[in-house]
Design an enzyme around this catalytic site. Structure first.
Site, mmCIF file in Angstrom:
data_model
loop_
_atom_site.group_PDB
_atom_site.id
_atom_site.type_symbol
_atom_site.label_atom_id
_atom_site.label_comp_id
_atom_site.label_asym_id
_atom_site.label_seq_id
_atom_site.Cartn_x
_atom_site.Cartn_y
_atom_site.Cartn_z
ATOM 1 C CB SER A 1 -0.954 0.010 1.198
ATOM 2 O OG SER A 1 -0.249 -0.235 2.395
ATOM 3 C CB CYS B 1 -3.013 -7.148 -5.093
ATOM 4 S SG CYS B 1 -2.263 -5.723 -4.273
ATOM 5 C CG ASN B 2 -8.603 -3.607 -5.301
ATOM 6 O OD1 ASN B 2 -9.444 -3.184 -6.087
ATOM 7 N ND2 ASN B 2 -8.852 -4.601 -4.465
ATOM 8 C CB THR B 3 -1.996 -1.951 -4.441
ATOM 9 O OG1 THR B 3 -2.718 -1.509 -3.286
ATOM 10 C CG2 THR B 3 -0.781 -1.057 -4.630
ATOM 11 C CB CYS C 1 -8.314 -3.218 -0.100
ATOM 12 S SG CYS C 1 -6.987 -4.246 0.601
#
Length: 267
Positions: free
Chosen positions: A44, A75-77, A187
């Site tokens: 993050s 994983c959104n990131t 997330c």
């Protein structure tokens, strides 16, 4: 490398186990690899350059030992930073979970929408473009929190978590004069805090779990493509960057999800 196909689920931590569970329940006869990064978690607040370099070297290392039929970026990131780049560089179907902004716009009544995600996700160009494209007529509020990721992961491990701390973090929304009527969870870890979020926000705020929307998309891809091989006796395995005594809680969690084998990935 043999000719046995695997579906790779890639995440910085264990939040993607939620996606693995939902996909494998609907499609149990496939081989799954689950990777979590127990050395550099969380992503993050890592730089974009590091995330790109680290993700590419991990996936390429896995591809040297396993025949991958699909890569799921849980994983959104990672998805919001480099999904297009991954698809350009790697000749394997790749899908990535991203915040469900378009769905949120279709559900809002008052035009006020919230997004809870990691700091990297809420600040990235991809999200700004997404909001501009689909939510330009709405008021869109972004909350980036690394601490919620740690809280969710601790809950998954069966450790005690502080409800008051979650309340404190979410005061960003609860103290607004006019509340959002839709909040997007951006997330995968946050899926494990749905009950806490629901208790704090109440029934007047719709919570959109982006992971569930994504799972339906993944399952339709696999079901509707004859390229994917199913197996009578599927074999699933977890990969990580380092195996040591600190993984005691992880071992316990993985067994609950049916994983009995953990392998260290070497570069």
């Amino acid at each position: 490398m043999n000719n046995i196909q695997y579906i790779l689920i890639f995440d910085s931590g264990v939040g993607g186990l939620y996606i693995y569970k939902k996909v494998s329940e609907k499609l149990p006869n496939y081989n799954y690899l689950y990777f979590f990064d127990n050395v550099f978690f969380p992503y993050s607040e890592k730089s974009e350059g590091f995330i790109v370099f680290n993700t590419l070297r991990i996936i390429r290392s896995i591809m040297k030992s396993y025949l991958l039929s699909l890569i799921i970026i849980a994983c959104n990131t990672v998805s919001t930073i480099m999904l297009s780049l991954l698809r350009f560089l790697i000749d394997i179907p790749i899908v990535g979970v991203v915040p469900s902004v378009k769905l949120a716009v279709s559900l809002t009544s008052n035009g006020i929408i919230g997004l809870i995600a990691t700091k990297n996700t809420v600040s990235c160009l991809y999200i700004r473009k997404l909001v501009k494209r689909f939510a330009n007529q709405c008021k869109f509020y972004l909350l980036g929190s690394t601490e919620l990721v740690h809280i969710a992961q601790n809950k998954m491990y069966g450790l005690d978590i502080s409800f008051d701390k979650i309340v404190f973090i979410l005061r960003f929304f609860t103290e607004m004069l006019k509340l959002p009527d839709v909040i997007v969870l951006g997330c995968t870890h946050y899926s494990f805090l749905l009950s806490e979020f629901g208790e704090i926000f109440g029934s007047k705020i719709k919570l959109i779990d982006s992971s569930l929307v994504f799972v339906d998309h993944v399952c339709s891809i696999i079901k509707n493509n004859s390229y994917f091989c199913s197996y009578l006796y599927p074999f699933n395995k977890v990969l990580c960057l380092k195996i040591d005594s600190s993984l005691l809680n992880v071992f316990t969690l993985l067994k609950k999800y049916g994983f009995l084998e953990l392998e260290q990935l070497y570069f």
